[in-house]
Enzyme design. Sequence first.
Site, short mmCIF file in Angstrom:
data_model
loop_
_atom_site.label_atom_id
_atom_site.label_comp_id
_atom_site.label_asym_id
_atom_site.label_seq_id
_atom_site.Cartn_x
_atom_site.Cartn_y
_atom_site.Cartn_z
N ARG A 29 -5.17 -3.77 9.80
CA ARG A 29 -5.58 -5.12 9.88
C ARG A 29 -5.35 -5.87 11.08
O ARG A 29 -6.16 -6.76 11.53
CB ARG A 29 -5.34 -5.70 8.55
CG ARG A 29 -6.20 -6.89 8.32
CD ARG A 29 -5.97 -7.45 7.03
NE ARG A 29 -4.43 -7.93 6.90
CZ ARG A 29 -4.10 -8.89 5.87
NH1 ARG A 29 -4.82 -9.23 5.00
NH2 ARG A 29 -2.81 -9.20 5.61
N ARG A 40 -3.17 7.56 2.87
CA ARG A 40 -2.10 6.95 2.19
C ARG A 40 -1.55 8.04 1.26
O ARG A 40 -0.29 7.61 0.94
CB ARG A 40 -2.52 5.59 1.58
CG ARG A 40 -3.00 4.46 2.53
CD ARG A 40 -3.33 3.33 1.53
NE ARG A 40 -3.79 2.21 2.63
CZ ARG A 40 -3.23 1.49 3.40
NH1 ARG A 40 -1.76 1.62 3.37
NH2 ARG A 40 -3.81 0.60 4.12
N THR A 54 5.16 -7.39 2.14
CA THR A 54 6.39 -7.14 1.58
C THR A 54 7.54 -7.63 2.32
O THR A 54 8.35 -8.23 1.95
CB THR A 54 6.62 -5.66 1.27
OG1 THR A 54 5.53 -4.91 0.49
CG2 THR A 54 7.86 -5.44 0.60
N ILE A 72 1.72 2.54 7.09
CA ILE A 72 0.89 3.49 8.02
C ILE A 72 0.11 2.85 9.08
O ILE A 72 -0.35 3.53 9.88
CB ILE A 72 0.10 4.37 7.07
CG1 ILE A 72 -1.13 3.51 6.31
CG2 ILE A 72 0.88 5.32 6.08
CD1 ILE A 72 -2.19 4.47 5.90
N ASP A 73 -0.01 1.48 9.07
CA ASP A 73 -0.31 0.72 10.16
C ASP A 73 0.43 0.80 11.40
O ASP A 73 0.08 0.65 12.39
CB ASP A 73 -0.51 -0.70 9.78
CG ASP A 73 -1.73 -1.01 8.84
OD1 ASP A 73 -2.40 0.03 8.35
OD2 ASP A 73 -1.93 -1.85 8.27
N GLY A 113 0.91 -1.14 0.14
CA GLY A 113 0.06 -0.07 0.07
C GLY A 113 0.81 1.25 0.06
O GLY A 113 2.01 1.07 0.47
#
Length: 436
Positions: free
Chosen positions: A267, A366, A194, A221-222, A98
């Site tokens: 998530r 994002r 990744t 960004i999580d 992302g």
Amino acid sequence: MALDSQTDKYDLEKTVRYKRLTPPHLSEWCSSLGTYPNVLSKVGGHPFVSNNDYFIGDVSFPNADALRVRELYLRAGPREVCVFHPQNVKAAVVTCGGLAPGMNAAIAQLTNTLVGNYGLKQVLGVRYGFRGFLEPSLSMYPLQPDVVNDISLKGGSILGSSREVPRAESIVDAISDNGFNQVYIIGGGPIDGTLKASQQIFEEIKRRKMKCSLAVIPKTIDNDIMRIQRSFGFETSIEAAAQSLRSIHCEASCSYHAVAVIQVPGRNSGFFAVETALASRLVDACLIPEFPFKLNSLLNHIYERVRVKGFAMILVSDGAGHEYVASNGKGHANFCPILMDEIRKYFDERMAEANILFHDVSFIARTVPSNAADNLHASILGSYAAHGCFAGFSGFATSMINDVVAYIPLSELAGRTKTVPPQLWSEVVSMTGQDF
């Protein structure tokens, strides 16, 4: 035994065991490595770092038991001796997963370091993530300082990105066929993204005994990567999300019996939701994966907020409510549609109207350009990744730990996530008044 006791005579040297987290080095599987003096010695202003320079990651001393094992991280930076000569290096740069603010800054400073400082002639950007290695129609993007000079002003990645994760063997075949001996991967996804893929690619490189250094510049960004103090782009994304919540708050407060359901990234962990909630101070409930909740109590909480003040706002992490999603037979599907249906039913049963407003601020968060702090953060990590590869390290990530840049083995990052601590979560509960 507490360490702050003045009467305790605690011999730390006999009790503490230090664990060095040393990244893999090409010398472990390449028998004939050359050595070259670092070209930065001619430039000046680049103090070299020793391979014996480690620092303690966790500097807290909560109790005696916590001191039994102290992890030491290898300090990042240019080494006096390199295993690559700049004339023999062909580097690949790829952005995966992302989007995150700061990706372009990382590309820019990595390019400046490789071309401007080390003098590389071949630095190629791989288009649209890992698939760019495999699709001939996606031509490589030559990276030069004049090309990347102002790209940090833009959001996203000039190379494009994708979440596809091909087989490691296929990627390594492409790396070999293209003659790359340094590979720089900008991406996150520690569980199935990744980082996990990068570890598998590195293991295949090592199995084939290739003289190829692979470095990861971690981003998400999580903010859920273990051992990573703070992912670049996280701060910018929180600012963008908090600004979006102000607009949503305006809309909801001007609507009759509005219930705003706001989806945000997260998530596997709820750092994004927690920090957005605390930064904005506008939400009535916050749902994250780490802390389960009772659905009926949540619905009653929202109903009472609407009854008292006329509207309510709920912030929902991607992975929140997974226990209710699973019970509906939808696997890892989104909880928000289920939540909105339940809100309607709850209000209908009480002969009350619920004007539900759904917003997904993930894409806004994002894609905005990075702020100054994230530009600086991403730039430093990009530059230090280049130094690590020239020193011969491979299968590592660059990261800030206690404001010091470290080289961390990918094996310590892939396949695990960090979670929101109870202390931080209690701040959210205190602010929202939720008790469910």
